[in-house]
Design an enzyme around this catalytic site. Sequence first.
Site, PDB file in Angstrom:
ATOM      1  N   ARG A 190       0.843  -1.189   0.000  1.00  0.00           N
ATOM      2  CA  ARG A 190       0.000   0.000   0.000  1.00  0.00           C
ATOM      3  C   ARG A 190       0.880   1.242   0.000  1.00  0.00           C
ATOM      4  NH1 ARG A 190      -3.474  -2.100  -1.951  1.00  0.00           N
ATOM      5  NH2 ARG A 190      -5.582  -2.615  -1.241  1.00  0.00           N
ATOM      6  N   GLU A 219      -2.390   7.841  -6.466  1.00  0.00           N
ATOM      7  CA  GLU A 219      -2.331   7.044  -7.696  1.00  0.00           C
ATOM      8  C   GLU A 219      -3.294   7.584  -8.742  1.00  0.00           C
ATOM      9  OE1 GLU A 219      -2.862   2.922  -6.678  1.00  0.00           O
ATOM     10  OE2 GLU A 219      -0.975   2.824  -5.581  1.00  0.00           O
ATOM     11  N   HIS A 237       0.566  -0.153 -10.128  1.00  0.00           N
ATOM     12  CA  HIS A 237      -0.265  -0.968  -9.229  1.00  0.00           C
ATOM     13  C   HIS A 237      -0.729  -2.249  -9.929  1.00  0.00           C
ATOM     14  CE1 HIS A 237      -2.974  -0.632  -5.440  1.00  0.00           C
ATOM     15  NE2 HIS A 237      -2.666  -1.892  -5.684  1.00  0.00           N
TER      16      HIS A 237
END
Length: 482
Positions: A190, A219, A237
Site C-alpha cells: 500500500r 495514484e 499498481h
Amino acid sequence: DCDGLIVRSATKVTAEVLEAAERLKVVGRAGTGVDNVDVEAATRKGVLVMNTPTGNSLSAAELTCGMILCLARQIPQAAASMKEGKWDRKKYMGMELNGKTLAVLGLGRIGREVATRMQAFGMKTIGYDPIITPDVSATFGVEQLPLEQIWPRCDFITVHTPLLPSTTGLLNDSTFAKCRRGVQVVNCARGGIVDEGALLRALQSGQCGGAALDVFTQEPPKDRDLVNHPNVISCPHLGASTWEAQSRCGKEIAMQIVDMATGKGLTGVVNGQALSKAFAPQTKPWIALARALGTVLRTVGKQVQGSVQVCTLGTPLKEAGSYLTPAVAAGMLAGGTQEVTLVNATLLAQEAGLKVTTTHSDVAPEPDSSTGLVQVSLQGTPHQVTGTVQGSTPVLRQINGATCQQPAPLSSPLLLYRAKASDPSALATLTGLLSKAGAQLLSYHSSSSVAGEQWSIVGLSAPLSNLSELKPCVTEVFQLHL
C-alpha cells in the site's frame, strides 16, 4: 434497486452511492484492499463489506519477487538502455541474492509466500509481524526480530502490511538512517507505508540503493521525482493484475455472496465480524436469543441509553461474547427509524449512548449447565432478563427476578404483562380481546410470584391493535415484535 454490489479497485463506493442504494445489503470487493469503499458509511447503514483476501496473494507475491530480482540486476534499466541502442555492460553491474538478508515486514499470506520463494535463491529471511508468533513464522523459515534489530541487518526490505496509522510511514528518515547503506526497498502493498519523501532523500544520498514501487500514496502519482529517479523501478499498481488473480477474485466474491444469501456461511468480512458466527447452525439461535433479550430488556426498562451488561454462563458460551454483544445491542435499538443489524449495531449503540459490555462464567445453574444461559441487565436498575436455547428455540428463563415456571418461547408477536398473582381477570380479559380480534393464544407461560405479582408471557397468532381493556387489569403490559 440492487441488494448486492460487486466492485474492483477502480469503482468508488462512496457515502452518496450507499445512500442512493436503499436496498443494498452487501458490497463485495473483488480483491484485498477496500480503500475505494467508504466502510464507515457502509457500517452505519448496516451494509456488509467483504473482500477476497486470498484471491490475489500469489500474484502479489510473484510481483514482489520479480521486483527483488529486478533491483538486484537492474533488469528494467538495462532493457530500456538496449531499446535506446546502447550496450552498457559495465554500467549495469548487479549483485547476487544468494547470502543476502531479506526483511519481510508483515508475515501474512503474501509475506510468507515471498519469504519461501526468496529462500530458494539462498536469501536469509528475517521479519516482523505483531500478530504472527515467532514459532509460527519459524515454520516457514523466517526469524522474527524487533524492528530495531531488523534495520541494520537487512540488504533488502519488502513490506506486506495493511495501511494503518501504525504502519503509515513505517519506513521514514529515522528508520532509513538505521539501515545499511545501499539498502534496497520494495513496496507492493500500500502506498504510504514507505514515506515517499524520506525514500527520495535516502535515494539521493545513497543511503537507499534502489527501490521498487508498485503502489503510491497518490495514484497515479503527480509528483514524478520518485518515478523518474534512475534507481527506482515502478509499476502502475499491478500486484493483482494477472488473468489468474482477476478470475480467482471474481469467482471468490461471487461465491461468497451466494453463500451469504443462501445461509451457507460468511467469509472475507471487513466490517461485520459478528455476522461470521451468525451463519453457523449452532450460533444462529443464540444470536436470535440475544437480540430478543435486548428487545425485552429495552421494553420493560423503558430506556435505550445506559450501560447494559451481558453475562454468558456455561462453558459452551465461552467465546460467544463477540457475537452476542452486537446482537443484544441490535435488540435494544430495534424499532427505531433506522434498520439495525449486526453490522451497524455497535456503532449505532455508541451514538445512542448505549454501552454494552460482556462477562463470562464457566458455571451455569441447572438445568442449563450443559447448554448455557445468557443474562442481560440494565445497570443501575432492577431490570434483568435471562434466557437460553432449547433445541433451536430461544426461550425466556427469568424476568426482573421472577423465574418462568416453564421456559417461555421468545417468538413474535409476544405479549408480556405483570399482574397480581391471585387475580385471574387479566387472562380472562385477554381471552376476550383475542376472540374479538380473531386471533389465537398460541402459548401461555407464567412466572414465579415476586411481591405478590407475576409475569405472564403470551404467544399470539397476530398482534392486538388495542390493549385498553387489558390495562386496568394489570400493573404493566407490553407487546413485542421480535
